[in-house]
Design a protein around this motif. Sequence first.
Motif, PDB file in Angstrom:
ATOM      1  N   LEU A   4       0.827  -1.201   0.000  1.00 18.44           N
ATOM      2  CA  LEU A   4       0.000   0.000   0.000  1.00 18.44           C
ATOM      3  C   LEU A   4       0.864   1.255   0.000  1.00 18.44           C
ATOM      4  O   LEU A   4       0.540   2.240  -0.681  1.00 18.44           O
ATOM      5  CB  LEU A   4      -0.929  -0.002   1.221  1.00 18.44           C
ATOM      6  N   ARG A   7       2.137   1.718  -3.435  1.00 18.25           N
ATOM      7  CA  ARG A   7       1.046   2.185  -4.297  1.00 18.25           C
ATOM      8  C   ARG A   7       0.786   3.673  -4.095  1.00 18.25           C
ATOM      9  O   ARG A   7       0.626   4.422  -5.065  1.00 18.25           O
ATOM     10  CB  ARG A   7      -0.232   1.395  -4.009  1.00 18.25           C
ATOM     11  N   LEU A  72       2.267   0.724 -11.246  1.00 18.94           N
ATOM     12  CA  LEU A  72       1.102   0.828 -10.370  1.00 18.94           C
ATOM     13  C   LEU A  72       0.140  -0.315 -10.618  1.00 18.94           C
ATOM     14  O   LEU A  72      -0.407  -0.912  -9.681  1.00 18.94           O
ATOM     15  CB  LEU A  72       0.412   2.180 -10.590  1.00 18.94           C
ATOM     16  N   GLU A  76      -1.135  -3.142  -7.920  1.00 25.74           N
ATOM     17  CA  GLU A  76      -2.559  -3.362  -7.646  1.00 25.74           C
ATOM     18  C   GLU A  76      -2.962  -4.814  -7.903  1.00 25.74           C
ATOM     19  O   GLU A  76      -3.837  -5.350  -7.225  1.00 25.74           O
ATOM     20  CB  GLU A  76      -3.395  -2.384  -8.463  1.00 25.74           C
ATOM     21  N   ARG A  77      -2.303  -5.461  -8.855  1.00 23.72           N
ATOM     22  CA  ARG A  77      -2.544  -6.900  -9.057  1.00 23.72           C
ATOM     23  C   ARG A  77      -2.098  -7.686  -7.829  1.00 23.72           C
ATOM     24  O   ARG A  77      -2.776  -8.635  -7.401  1.00 23.72           O
ATOM     25  CB  ARG A  77      -1.805  -7.393 -10.302  1.00 23.72           C
ATOM     26  N   VAL A  79      -1.938  -6.521  -4.763  1.00 21.89           N
ATOM     27  CA  VAL A  79      -2.880  -6.223  -3.678  1.00 21.89           C
ATOM     28  C   VAL A  79      -4.128  -7.089  -3.805  1.00 21.89           C
ATOM     29  O   VAL A  79      -4.624  -7.650  -2.824  1.00 21.89           O
ATOM     30  CB  VAL A  79      -3.263  -4.731  -3.664  1.00 21.89           C
ATOM     31  N   ARG A  80      -4.637  -7.214  -5.037  1.00 22.46           N
ATOM     32  CA  ARG A  80      -5.829  -8.047  -5.256  1.00 22.46           C
ATOM     33  C   ARG A  80      -5.542  -9.512  -4.946  1.00 22.46           C
ATOM     34  O   ARG A  80      -6.371 -10.216  -4.370  1.00 22.46           O
ATOM     35  CB  ARG A  80      -6.318  -7.888  -6.703  1.00 22.46           C
ATOM     36  N   THR A 100     -10.767  -3.749  -2.970  1.00 23.81           N
ATOM     37  CA  THR A 100      -9.583  -4.332  -2.343  1.00 23.81           C
ATOM     38  C   THR A 100      -8.718  -3.282  -1.644  1.00 23.81           C
ATOM     39  O   THR A 100      -8.216  -3.530  -0.547  1.00 23.81           O
ATOM     40  CB  THR A 100      -8.722  -5.071  -3.388  1.00 23.81           C
ATOM     41  N   ILE A 101      -8.542  -2.109  -2.269  1.00 22.82           N
ATOM     42  CA  ILE A 101      -7.688  -1.082  -1.677  1.00 22.82           C
ATOM     43  C   ILE A 101      -8.291  -0.561  -0.373  1.00 22.82           C
ATOM     44  O   ILE A 101      -7.602  -0.447   0.646  1.00 22.82           O
ATOM     45  CB  ILE A 101      -7.454   0.085  -2.654  1.00 22.82           C
ATOM     46  N   CYS A 155      -9.778   6.861   1.229  1.00 23.73           N
ATOM     47  CA  CYS A 155     -10.357   5.610   0.726  1.00 23.73           C
ATOM     48  C   CYS A 155     -11.836   5.503   1.088  1.00 23.73           C
ATOM     49  O   CYS A 155     -12.672   5.135   0.252  1.00 23.73           O
ATOM     50  CB  CYS A 155      -9.605   4.412   1.306  1.00 23.73           C
TER      51      CYS A 155
END
Length: 220
Positions: A4, A7, A72, A76-77, A79-80, A100-101, A155
């Motif tokens: 995170l 990101r 980025l 994010e992939r 993180v998912r 997910t974020i 968020c």
Amino acid sequence: ASLLASRELLVATRRNLENQVRGLLKTTGIRLGKVSSGHFQAAVETAVESHAALAAVLRPLLLARAEVVKQLAGIEREVRKTARQDAIVRLLMTAPGVGTIVATRYKTVIDDPRRFPHSRQVGVYLGLTVRLTESGETSYTGRISKCGDKQLRACLYEAANALMTRGKDCPLKRWAKRLAAKVGNKKAKVALAHKFAVILHRMWSDGTVFRWGEEDQAMA
């Protein structure tokens, strides 16, 4: 947490590059207007089609931005992928507008729901301001304080915006729409972000998924 943080750094870098591009365009009288991140490069290239010198100046910035966007997407992939393996994150993602974020950030910041004896304390901890009127009713000021985690507040606000603008109909969305009619969209979104902070804590503490059809959850 490290994913995170990476990101957030890349998102900030992308925005900085976009602002620099916009600034250079503005000096020549070109205003790009509101453009989504996914269409940014195409919009810039179209805007400078007849400005060869300006296009040459912007090219390095656009190439740097393209690389940031690529990195980025990779983060994010990841993180998912991590989210799919985390039961708590999957639980939080049953709430509308919570992806997910948002869910991963919430879990990382809150860490242990037992830190907060009452779910309502989470909203205050995050700087999402509410107050009580003399009648005892809750009043949403629409203000955000500087306490708590700035990224998580952002968020939760984005989750609120997603629900209000394109989310599935549910009592929570209807509550936010009614509030927006009284106090305006911005204040309603802050209030809804506060409510998300409370509801997600309750879900995590109880181990229960979001209850789409129950008014009592909307009024938590």
